[in-house]
Design a protein around this motif. Structure first.
Motif: not given
Length: 316
Positions: A31, A58-62, A64, A66-68, A70-71
């Motif tokens: 990241q 693509h959720g790049l503004n979410d 960290l 939240v993105r994890y 989702a990953f």
């Protein structure tokens, strides 16, 4: 047997926790990559509005966390994302490249084990005599040689000066098994020699220690065949080298990535190099995670083999 199964289940039960830790480490580190996924996907001619829309979609503004999560949700479904244009599923690219890296690692490991046993046992049987001295010098030289430099030397000697093997490239074993062996011979040798040298010293040390034990002197005095004594000594002596075998396999997996670049093999090393040079975060993330999980699986397998070879630890 019950104790072995209990310990084996304990090792296997820890794997999901360790996989989560590996996934978290890989995700967080990447990241902070300077690569911009929106820039890589849309190109340098894209407008700021288009990049902002891509990042939002693509959720790049979410945040960290939240993105994890989702990953992780995508990871459970086998979705590792897509590469930069031309877009391809990262999982498909890995499914094509990882078998080659696995072939190279297994060939190198098999060769390293054979060489280590031959050199280590011979050195122990001829302790402090000239075969032992020769093998000890060779093993020290092998440990000091980096695998990538050894690969260059092998190409220079056995592909250019003496054209016995190709300088690089890969032949599918389904097309030609002989061609596959030729294409993998030098890479696997470059990968195997440093590991074989290190393991040979461990085998020698363990064999020498076992040969000095009382049960060996008793067996010799009882007139048992030397071959039977050596088999028993070797079984006990392999416990120590087996404990470091998992680390060596991890070294070979990482070393295979470099060797593939030298010999132009389309494995995981090529994918990592492609992802790093192209700023493809998803590709780098998927390949690094796959190699890390493979390393984890190998270490669990080696732990189970260690439990089989050394029954005493089952009571711990």
């Amino acid at each position: 047997m019950v104790a072995f199964l209990r310990l084996a289940l304990r090792r296997v039960a820890m794997m999901p926790v360790m996989v989560l830790g590996i996934a978290l480490l890989v995700f967080v580190v990447l990241q902070f990559s300077p690569a911009d996924p929106a820039y890589n996907a849309l190109g340098d001619s894209a407008s700021p509005e288009a990049r902002a829309a891509f990042a939002e979609a693509h959720g790049l503004n979410d945040p960290l966390p939240v993105r994890y999560f989702a990953f992780l949700a995508d990871l459970v479904q086998g979705n590792l994302g897509v590469t930069v244009p031309p877009s391809q599923p990262v999982a498909d690219r890995i499914a094509t490249a990882f078998p080659l890296t696995l072939q190279l690692t297994l060939l190198g490991l098999s060769l390293a084990i054979v060489l280590a046993l031959v050199f280590g046992v011979t050195s122990a049987m001829y302790r402090d005599r000239w075969p032992d001295q020769v093998f000890r010098v060779l093993s020290m030289a092998g440990i000091a040689l980096p695998s990538f430099w050894l690969g260059v030397l092998l190409i220079q000697q056995f592909a250019l000066n003496i054209p016995l093997f190709p300088t690089g490239g890969y032949v599918n074993p389904a097309d030609s098994f002989g061609g596959w062996l030729e294409s993998m011979a030098l890479p696997s040798l470059a990968l195997a020699l440093p590991v074989a040298s290190s393991l040979a010293r461990l085998v020698r040390t363990s064999m020498v220690a076992e040969l000095d034990r009382d049960y060996v002197r008793t067996a010799r005095g009882s007139g048992l065949p030397p071959s039977l004594i050596i088999r028993s000594v070797l079984r006990n002596a392999l416990v120590t080298p087996l404990t470091v075998l998992g680390v060596k396999v991890g070294y070979m997996l990482s070393g295979a990535v470099v060797i593939e670049a030298i010999f132009d093999l389309p494995g995981m090393g090529k994918l990592i190099l492609e992802g790093v040079t192209g700023g493809d975060v998803a590709l780098v993330q998927g390949t690094v995670l796959t190699i890390a999980v493979a390393f984890l699986v190998v270490n669990v397998v080696v732990d189970l083999l260690y439990l089989l070879v050394n029954p005493r630890i089952r009571t711990v």
